[in-house]
Structure formats: structure tokens, C-alpha cells
Write an enzyme that holds these catalytic residues in place. Structure first.
Site, mmCIF file in Angstrom:
data_model
loop_
_atom_site.group_PDB
_atom_site.id
_atom_site.type_symbol
_atom_site.label_atom_id
_atom_site.label_comp_id
_atom_site.label_asym_id
_atom_site.label_seq_id
_atom_site.Cartn_x
_atom_site.Cartn_y
_atom_site.Cartn_z
ATOM 1 N N HIS A 18 -4.113 -4.414 -0.676
ATOM 2 C CA HIS A 18 -3.885 -4.996 0.649
ATOM 3 C C HIS A 18 -3.951 -6.517 0.552
ATOM 4 O O HIS A 18 -5.046 -7.081 0.520
ATOM 5 C CB HIS A 18 -4.937 -4.495 1.641
ATOM 6 C CG HIS A 18 -4.745 -3.081 2.062
ATOM 7 N ND1 HIS A 18 -3.941 -2.720 3.119
ATOM 8 C CD2 HIS A 18 -5.231 -1.927 1.547
ATOM 9 C CE1 HIS A 18 -3.947 -1.411 3.260
ATOM 10 N NE2 HIS A 18 -4.722 -0.901 2.312
ATOM 11 N N GLU A 77 -3.421 -8.631 2.824
ATOM 12 C CA GLU A 77 -4.024 -9.178 4.040
ATOM 13 C C GLU A 77 -5.545 -9.092 4.018
ATOM 14 O O GLU A 77 -6.214 -9.716 4.850
ATOM 15 C CB GLU A 77 -3.461 -8.460 5.280
ATOM 16 C CG GLU A 77 -3.988 -7.070 5.548
ATOM 17 C CD GLU A 77 -3.313 -5.979 4.718
ATOM 18 O OE1 GLU A 77 -3.578 -4.792 4.996
ATOM 19 O OE2 GLU A 77 -2.537 -6.308 3.794
ATOM 20 N N CYS A 98 0.845 -1.188 0.000
ATOM 21 C CA CYS A 98 0.000 0.000 0.000
ATOM 22 C C CYS A 98 0.891 1.254 0.000
ATOM 23 O O CYS A 98 1.667 1.451 -0.923
ATOM 24 C CB CYS A 98 -0.987 -0.031 1.162
ATOM 25 S SG CYS A 98 -2.312 1.202 1.005
#
Length: 230
Positions: free
Chosen positions: A206, A208, A93
Site C-alpha cells: 500500500h 498510501e 494491492c
């Protein structure tokens, strides 16, 4: 390889070190690496970072705040030195944006753009006004799922063409070299989603928050051994 004691899945690659400079979704990112079967640690200790086998630079929010926080922890030069020494480095990011030379986001008091690490040539720019697709106005920030399109093959993108990943950003990379645009997404044009060269790579999305596709990319990063000849 030996199973991870907590998740019972094979470990991938060497120990991955997440640089903890006080900014970023560190806990979720560390949990995602662990869920992907990657041995991971979080640290702000310069000695640990100096010895790391591979590094992850996270970041959320404003580019300038992240750049300032990295500097206030005394880590800017160290991260640059480790990357220049050939250590695999993943920016996530705003961490990906920091890999570039500068950003036009929120100039400093002197009106100058904030400097990045300068590991990749290019700048971070805001989405152009009046973004549209199929006759419909697109919102900024770009928030939600979008589909990766591989531009230049790279080990961390193996099998990722067409994967859906999750974005939240108002600024994006504008690499100086086309070869550094590894994958894009369509959002009012082709927007760099994965960038990199040599031992440095960055993802604007992202991982995650990107379910299986994100975990697979983290696993590929942990297994990646950059070519020694660049």
C-alpha cells in the site's frame, strides 16, 4: 511545473485517474497522490477512463469480489483496452493481482479460479503453509513493513532498493515470466512486491500507507513515460 493549489508542491506528470469501481481505499490513495504533488481524479465514468492519460486500479479484500465489482461497473474490457493501447496503468494491492490471468482465492461456485485482466501472465496464489524464517513461524496474512529488493530495474523503482513499505495480504503474484518480477520482499522466500512489463506495473504493498517511500513511488509513476517500443 506549476504548484498544486492546495499543497504548494510542484505537480508531477499528467493527470492520474483512479478507477472508482466501489472497492479500494480510494480517498487515502487520492490524498497520497495529491500529497506527492500529482494531479489526481477519481471516477467510474467510462468516458473519463477512456480519455485518461494514466490509470490507477486500486483494490482491497478478495480478488473475486474486486473482479466482480469491476465487471458490474462495465469496466473490465475498457481497462484492458486502455492498457493494451499503451496507457500507463498502476495496480495497487488487489488491483495489482487483477493484472494477472487468474487467482486461486475463493473459487467460484463452479470451482473455477476467478479470471483477472490477463495483462501479465501468471496467477495469484496463497502463501504456502508452514512459512518460516530463522526458525520462526510466519503469520498469514503478511501484515506490516518489509524491505524492497530490486530484481529488474524500472523507472518506478529508481532509488527504491532497500525502502520499507507496508503490506497486508494473504495471496501473492506468481508471474510466469521472471522478467515481470521487478522487486521482491523476503517473507518465507522471495515474494513479488512490484510486477510489470511495458506500460503496466503493479505494487502489492500500500503506497498510501508507506510514508515517504510510498509517496516517492506514486510520484515516479506519475512521471513515468513507458518506452514506445515496449
Amino acid at each position: 511545473s506549476a504548484p498544486h493549489p492546495a499543497w504548494g508542491v510542484p505537480l508531477h506528470g499528467s493527470m492520474t485517474t483512479i478507477i472508482d469501481y466501489g472497492i479500494g481505499n480510494l480517498r487515502s490513495l487520492a490524498k497520497a497522490f495529491a500529497a506527492a504533488g500529482v494531479a489526481v481524479e477519481r471516477t467510474a465514468d467510462p468516458e473519463r477512463i477512456a480519455e485518461a492519460e494514466r490509470l490507477v486500479l486500486p483494490g482491497v479484500g478478495a480478488f473475486g469480489a474486486c473482479a466482480d465489482a469491476l465487471a458490474s461497473h462495465g469496466l473490465t474490457d475498457l481497462v484492458r483496452q486502455r492498457a493494451e493501447a499503451g496507457v500507463p496503468l498502476l495496480g495497487v494491492c488487489v488491483g495489482m493481482q487483477l493484472l494477472f490471468e487468474a487467482s486461486e482465492e475463493r473459487p467460484g461456485a463452479d470451482g473455477r479460479a476467478h479470471d483477472g485482466l490477463g495483462l501479465l501472465p501468471g496467477r495469484i496464489v496463497r502463501f504456502a503453509p508452514g512459512l518460516a524464517a530463522d526458525g520462526q513461524r510466519l503469520k498469514v496474512p503478511h501484515m506490516g513493513w518489509n524491505q524492497l529488493r530490486t530484481v529488474h530495474p524500472h523507472p518506478i523503482l529508481e532509488g527504491a532498493d532497500g525502502d520499507w513499505v507496508y503490506f497486508v495480504h494473504s495471496y501473492h503474484a506468481a508471474p510466469s515470466a521472471d522478467g515481470d518480477r521487478l522487486a521482491t520482499v523476503a517473507y518465507g522466500g522471495d515474494v513479488p512486491a512490484v510486477t510489470g512489463r511495458d506500460n503496466v506495473v503493479g505494487v502489492q504493498f500500500h503506497p498510501e500507507k508507506s510514508a515517504r517511500a510510498g509517496l516517492a513511488m506514486l510520484r515516479r509513476f506519475a512521471d513515468w513515460i513507458p518506452a514506445s517500443d515496449g
